[in-house]
Motif scaffolding. Structure first.
Motif, PDB file in Angstrom:
ATOM      1  N   GLU A 129       0.817  -1.337   0.105  1.00 11.43           N
ATOM      2  CA  GLU A 129      -0.094  -0.012   0.086  1.00 11.43           C
ATOM      3  C   GLU A 129       0.903   1.262   0.018  1.00 11.43           C
ATOM      4  OE1 GLU A 129      -2.946   2.519   3.052  1.00 11.43           O
ATOM      5  OE2 GLU A 129      -2.313   0.397   3.449  1.00 11.43           O
TER       6      GLU A 129
ATOM      7  N   LEU B 100       1.676   4.403  -2.655  1.00 10.12           N
ATOM      8  CA  LEU B 100       1.277   5.564  -2.386  1.00 10.12           C
ATOM      9  C   LEU B 100       2.396   6.424  -2.881  1.00 10.12           C
ATOM     10  CD1 LEU B 100      -0.416   7.541  -1.144  1.00 10.12           C
ATOM     11  CD2 LEU B 100       0.469   6.900   1.069  1.00 10.12           C
TER      12      LEU B 100
ATOM     13  N   LEU C 218      -5.875   5.613  -2.109  1.00  3.53           N
ATOM     14  CA  LEU C 218      -4.840   5.794  -3.257  1.00  3.53           C
ATOM     15  C   LEU C 218      -5.550   6.468  -4.364  1.00  3.53           C
ATOM     16  CD1 LEU C 218      -2.857   2.509  -3.390  1.00  3.53           C
ATOM     17  CD2 LEU C 218      -2.249   4.549  -2.214  1.00  3.53           C
TER      18      LEU C 218
END
Length: 357
Positions: A197, A201, A257
């Motif tokens: 994640e 990002l 996101l």
């Protein structure tokens, strides 16, 4: 002589040291969110000890930041972050930009306590993850509120986000050697699960930049999930000018996101309209409005026509008329707006789970 550095270990068991509580109450430096309810407007507001959170102060200001009794150990730091990003963030007592200021200051104090104590990689990762998500959410939330710089400085927030994100990735890198061993399988699983994640990002926040693209080559294969690969494709599309595919990829991202990626849409749309003004230059041809709206992820036809008018392009609900002379190259990208592809209501209702993971 030993080369081992002896770092301080925090002994403060509360979110705010007693010494600071007394000082700030005496000097009337309490924040409204830290006062005993009912005393906010009195001449001498009272400190609510269960709501007091250590404030950030610079070491250059003559303050001692290396006293063990004023330093919070990792468990207390994590408790503080959870309180700020679960309870405080949901308060309706103040405008959101004021809540943001309070949380940001207190999170800076958390980061300061982390550095002074040199806490472990695993603890640092656990604490930094929600902090990074908070600043990513704030970037979307407050920019779209069109707050003045006096209330919210997006550049400063982006600086906090970039700094925390890079520090988090640094700690992830420090765990690379353990991802291929059975030394600590629980920690390994946790890192492999959460890391993609933040790798994604970092790529999306710095869309098109070289450094995140180079970084992907060095991260462990276990962490190169579909999410990271999609973020990589997104960045490469931006660099190559393949904006149609870029917009398709944005729709497949998870909520936070997707919100971060949507902040790049004004620039993407400007570049696309400028390219199309040259590529489709004709007095007799026109481009279907609905098709262009869908390609560039506009929520409504009116939003597309609004931007077209801003850039000097004429059009109506049926067609957009593109000529290279009409596009105003002096115009910077249009201001960000709420994007229909970002379900803001869902994010607000599930904010705690999104930020705290």
């Amino acid at each position: 002589m030993s080369n081992i550095t002896n770092y301080l270990q925090g002994k403060c068991k509360e979110m705010c040291p007693q010494e600071e509580i007394k000082m700030r109450e005496k000097e009337k430096l309490l924040h409204m969110l830290e006062m005993v309810p009912g005393t906010e407007k009195s001449k001498f507001p009272k400190a609510s000890k269960k709501h007091m959170v250590k404030a950030f102060c610079r070491s250059a200001a003559g303050k001692q930041i290396d006293k063990e009794n004023n330093l919070r150990p990792p468990k207390v730091l994590l408790k503080t972050v959870s309180y700020l990003l679960c309870d405080v963030i949901a308060t309706k007592k103040l405008p959101w930009h004021s809540v943001y200021d309070f949380i940001t200051d207190r999170l800076m104090a958390v980061r300061q306590d982390m550095v002074v104590q040199n806490i472990s990689k695993a603890e640092s990762i656990t604490i930094l993850q929600p902090i990074v998500r908070f600043h990513a959410y704030a970037a979307y939330k407050l920019v779209l509120c069109h707050e003045s710089v006096a209330n919210f400085d997006p550049t400063l927030n982006n600086s906090h986000l970039q700094e925390c994100l890079k520090r988090l990735l640094h700690f992830y890198d420090g765990c690379n050697n353990y991802l291929y061993t059975d030394i600590n399988p629980t920690c390994n699983d946790y890192i492999v699960e959460t890391r993609p994640e933040f790798e994604a990002l970092y790529i999306i926040f710095n869309l098109g930049n070289d450094e995140p693209l180079r970084r992907v080559l060095s991260i462990p294969d276990k962490c190169k999930t579909e999410l990271v690969k999609n973020a990589l494709k997104l960045s490469l599309c931006y660099r190559c000018g393949n904006f149609t595919r870029l917009c398709r990829l944005i729709k497949n991202l998870p909520p936070l996101l997707r919100a971060t990626a949507s902040l790049h849409l004004p620039q993407v749309r400007r570049k696309t309209l400028q390219i199309m003004s040259t590529a489709y230059h004709s007095k007799n041809l026109a481009f279907p409005t609905k098709v262009l709206k869908d390609i560039l992820l506009y929520g409504t036809t009116e939003e597309l026509l609004q931007d077209c008018k801003y850039y000097g392009i004429t059009g109506d609900k049926e067609c957009i008329y593109l000529t290279k002379q009409s596009f105003d190259v002096t115009k910077t990208a249009a201001a960000p707006r709420h994007e229909s592809l970002v379900n803001s209501k869902y994010m607000d209702e599930n904010l705690q789970s999104i930020i705290l993971g």
